[in-house]
Motif scaffolding. Sequence first.
Motif, PDB file in Angstrom:
ATOM      1  N   SER A 192     -18.105  36.542 -28.782  1.00 28.47           N
ATOM      2  CA  SER A 192     -17.652  35.291 -29.310  1.00 28.47           C
ATOM      3  C   SER A 192     -19.001  34.486 -29.865  1.00 28.47           C
ATOM      4  CB  SER A 192     -16.317  34.647 -28.652  1.00 28.47           C
ATOM      5  OG  SER A 192     -15.286  35.894 -28.570  1.00 28.47           O
ATOM      6  N   GLN A 195     -21.123  35.229 -32.414  1.00 28.03           N
ATOM      7  CA  GLN A 195     -20.408  35.332 -33.991  1.00 28.03           C
ATOM      8  C   GLN A 195     -20.130  33.968 -34.293  1.00 28.03           C
ATOM      9  OE1 GLN A 195     -17.461  38.394 -34.958  1.00 28.03           O
ATOM     10  NE2 GLN A 195     -18.778  39.939 -33.537  1.00 28.03           N
ATOM     11  N   ASP A 196     -20.089  33.199 -33.696  1.00 29.72           N
ATOM     12  CA  ASP A 196     -19.410  31.565 -33.900  1.00 29.72           C
ATOM     13  C   ASP A 196     -19.775  30.772 -32.728  1.00 29.72           C
ATOM     14  OD1 ASP A 196     -18.893  28.712 -35.464  1.00 29.72           O
ATOM     15  OD2 ASP A 196     -17.360  30.103 -36.389  1.00 29.72           O
ATOM     16  N   TYR A 198     -19.626  27.910 -32.312  1.00 24.71           N
ATOM     17  CA  TYR A 198     -18.762  26.029 -32.810  1.00 24.71           C
ATOM     18  C   TYR A 198     -17.566  26.947 -32.219  1.00 24.71           C
ATOM     19  CZ  TYR A 198     -23.149  24.379 -34.098  1.00 24.71           C
ATOM     20  OH  TYR A 198     -24.421  24.145 -34.696  1.00 24.71           O
ATOM     21  N   ARG A 199     -17.079  27.710 -32.843  1.00 23.24           N
ATOM     22  CA  ARG A 199     -15.278  28.647 -32.108  1.00 23.24           C
ATOM     23  C   ARG A 199     -15.244  28.631 -31.085  1.00 23.24           C
ATOM     24  NH1 ARG A 199     -11.319  26.971 -32.636  1.00 23.24           N
ATOM     25  NH2 ARG A 199     -10.703  26.758 -34.322  1.00 23.24           N
ATOM     26  N   ALA A 200     -15.792  29.386 -30.649  1.00 24.10           N
ATOM     27  CA  ALA A 200     -16.302  29.160 -28.848  1.00 24.10           C
ATOM     28  C   ALA A 200     -16.302  28.591 -28.201  1.00 24.10           C
ATOM     29  CB  ALA A 200     -17.295  29.898 -28.780  1.00 24.10           C
ATOM     30  N   GLU A 201     -17.307  27.171 -28.615  1.00 28.53           N
ATOM     31  CA  GLU A 201     -17.244  25.784 -28.089  1.00 28.53           C
ATOM     32  C   GLU A 201     -15.628  25.167 -27.775  1.00 28.53           C
ATOM     33  OE1 GLU A 201     -19.976  23.245 -29.526  1.00 28.53           O
ATOM     34  OE2 GLU A 201     -21.473  22.964 -28.058  1.00 28.53           O
ATOM     35  N   ALA A 202     -15.581  25.024 -29.332  1.00 30.69           N
ATOM     36  CA  ALA A 202     -13.757  24.389 -29.516  1.00 30.69           C
ATOM     37  C   ALA A 202     -12.528  25.123 -28.592  1.00 30.69           C
ATOM     38  CB  ALA A 202     -13.946  24.632 -31.136  1.00 30.69           C
ATOM     39  N   LEU A 203     -12.960  26.331 -28.464  1.00 30.96           N
ATOM     40  CA  LEU A 203     -11.678  27.029 -27.496  1.00 30.96           C
ATOM     41  C   LEU A 203     -11.781  26.940 -26.194  1.00 30.96           C
ATOM     42  CD1 LEU A 203     -11.729  30.856 -29.185  1.00 30.96           C
ATOM     43  CD2 LEU A 203     -10.247  28.790 -29.267  1.00 30.96           C
ATOM     44  N   GLY A 204     -13.424  26.373 -25.626  1.00 28.07           N
ATOM     45  CA  GLY A 204     -12.939  26.412 -23.911  1.00 28.07           C
ATOM     46  C   GLY A 204     -14.693  26.454 -23.246  1.00 28.07           C
ATOM     47  N   LEU A 205     -15.126  27.515 -24.219  1.00 27.03           N
ATOM     48  CA  LEU A 205     -16.923  28.352 -23.404  1.00 27.03           C
ATOM     49  C   LEU A 205     -18.192  27.469 -23.642  1.00 27.03           C
ATOM     50  CD1 LEU A 205     -16.744  31.846 -25.155  1.00 27.03           C
ATOM     51  CD2 LEU A 205     -16.568  31.111 -22.626  1.00 27.03           C
TER      52      LEU A 205
END
Lengths: 321, 253
Positions: A192, A195-196, A198-205
């Motif tokens: 995750s 690959q992205d 910022y997406r991972a971060e926004a999901l909580g990683l």
Amino acid sequence: MMARLARAEMPRLRQMLFVAGAVAALEAVNRLTGVSGSLLVAEIIIMMVFASSLNLLMSFGHMVSFGHAAYFGLGSYGFALAITRFDVPAEAALVFGPLLAGIGGLVFGALCVRLTEIYFAMLTLACAQITYTVLFQWYDFTGGDTGLTGFMTPRFGLSEANFASAAMVLALVCLYVLWRVVHSPLGLAIRSVGQDRYRAEALGLSPRRVQLVAFVISAFFAGVAGTLFAVFHGNAFPDYAGLGFTLDALIMVVLGGLNSFLGGVWGALVYTLLKNFVPLMTAHWELILGLILLAIVLVMPHGLAGGVKRLAGMLGWGALR
Amino acid sequence: MTQLRSDLILTARGLRKTYGQFVALNDVNFDLRGGEKHALIGPNGAGKSTFISCVAGQLPGVEGAVLFRGRDIGSLRPHQLAHRGIGRTFQISRTFLQMTVLENMTAAYVIAADSWTSLRRRVLARQQDKAANMLRIIGLSQRAHERVLDLPLGERKRLEFGMALAGDPDLLLLDEPTAGMSIKERHHLMDFVAERIDATGKTLLFVEHDIDVVLKIASRVTVMVRGGILVEGTPAEIAANKEVQAVYLGEAH
Ligand SMILES: Nc1ncnc2c1ncn2[C@@H]1O[C@H](COP(=O)(O)OP(=O)(O)OP(=O)(O)O)[C@@H](O)[C@H]1O
Ligand SMILES: [Mg+2]
């Protein structure tokens, strides 16, 4: 549920057959081609572990390391130093190689994951050069450029063939653990962030935390390979942490094919064979080797693993991932 | 009509964000009540996305204060905000392109459950079942084993929306969730979003250019222009507002 079963359970038998076949083939070569064959098999197997450790970072974490030999070298030296400087029995010293590599990965990784992409890669290079320099210049402790030698009987006195078999078992364990990592929740997190972020971060990683975990795991297994290499030759040299091994690992992963679990394995097999046989056939072996690599990359843009997968697909023998 | 009063879930005070000389957000004050479906509209470059990213903690160098449920969240990282109940989608959708749809959704659930350090297959299987269920809800079951890269834009947006729901966020921030969709798809998605918000009592802040969708879905509307807030009100008030009409007529589209 149904979808998961249909996808995951069916190929498992094929995967096991594939692994069994590969092991049988390597063991046959190991037993039937004499000492030189066994030495070659052992080298291939060690490189498979080394390349696969880098493959975890590159194929799944999308982190390009230009200094992976640092952890290979630290593996060799962790093992050799434990014996020579701390009088640890050689068998027990085996754990100190991967351990030192893992610690190195933790320290350098914590630094490197603060940057991304090419800046990350440059930092890994810098860390590896620091490692190399320390190993090269700290004569009193590391033996400097003369390295550490004569601290053990190479291969613990095992015959070439038996050592290769033992290395194969250990490599299988390592690859199985890496496989489990890739196909676990942790593996999903690593992919995750790769690959992205910022997406991972926004999901909580926390991207850095995930990357650091991947880095340490990768360094640890590079350390296993380095330790095996030191056992294999009964020595440790600064070159084990040098640019040559870094480059070898990179070539093996790219040649083998990015985004594939077996990329490192195929790459190690083919590259080690080429490196051993092409020089026997021609004096201009570096040129020829380069041309062969170029040809493979052009014919198989997804690397050897991609080529094998396509071939398997044509033969109706899918799911070789 | 009387507005149902409930606690403020989000408060922004004196928000200011500059890119070099350019002021993208200029002293923005904003209140969001729990349970609202609040639309953020305004011409291109007004600062809507910038505002969303400020709230989600994704922009460095923001001046001013953002309170989420009364607590200052200005210093929190995006992943911390996600675990405190802020979920978001991006204007240009962000998903894991090389993974399958099911893997994307599973990743979202694994992360939401904070079980990403696990090596256990069972943990993965449990989150995968939840993911498969969400795919059914957002109508992407048929696509479960396709790579996101092979999906049309509208379905990627739908997937991203489903992923944002995985953490069951109290505040959902959607930046142009319907961009690139057909009119029918837009209404379909936003009807679904509105239903879900109403059913769960969560709060929605969304950026939307389709004024029909806004007037249909939103309970409140805020109009942004050139980094500031022009006016805030009910959809009916906004539709009747002369200033807003002038801004929209003055625009190229
Ligand atoms: N990283 C950046 N660097 C410089 N300027 C930026 C950056 N991001 C945004 N801007 C500028 O800030 C302004 C506000 O951008 P923002 O994306 O918030 O607008 P928006 O209201 O979301 O517009 P749109 O409807 O086009 O999405 C724009 O003029 C944009 O050009
Ligand atoms: Mg925008």
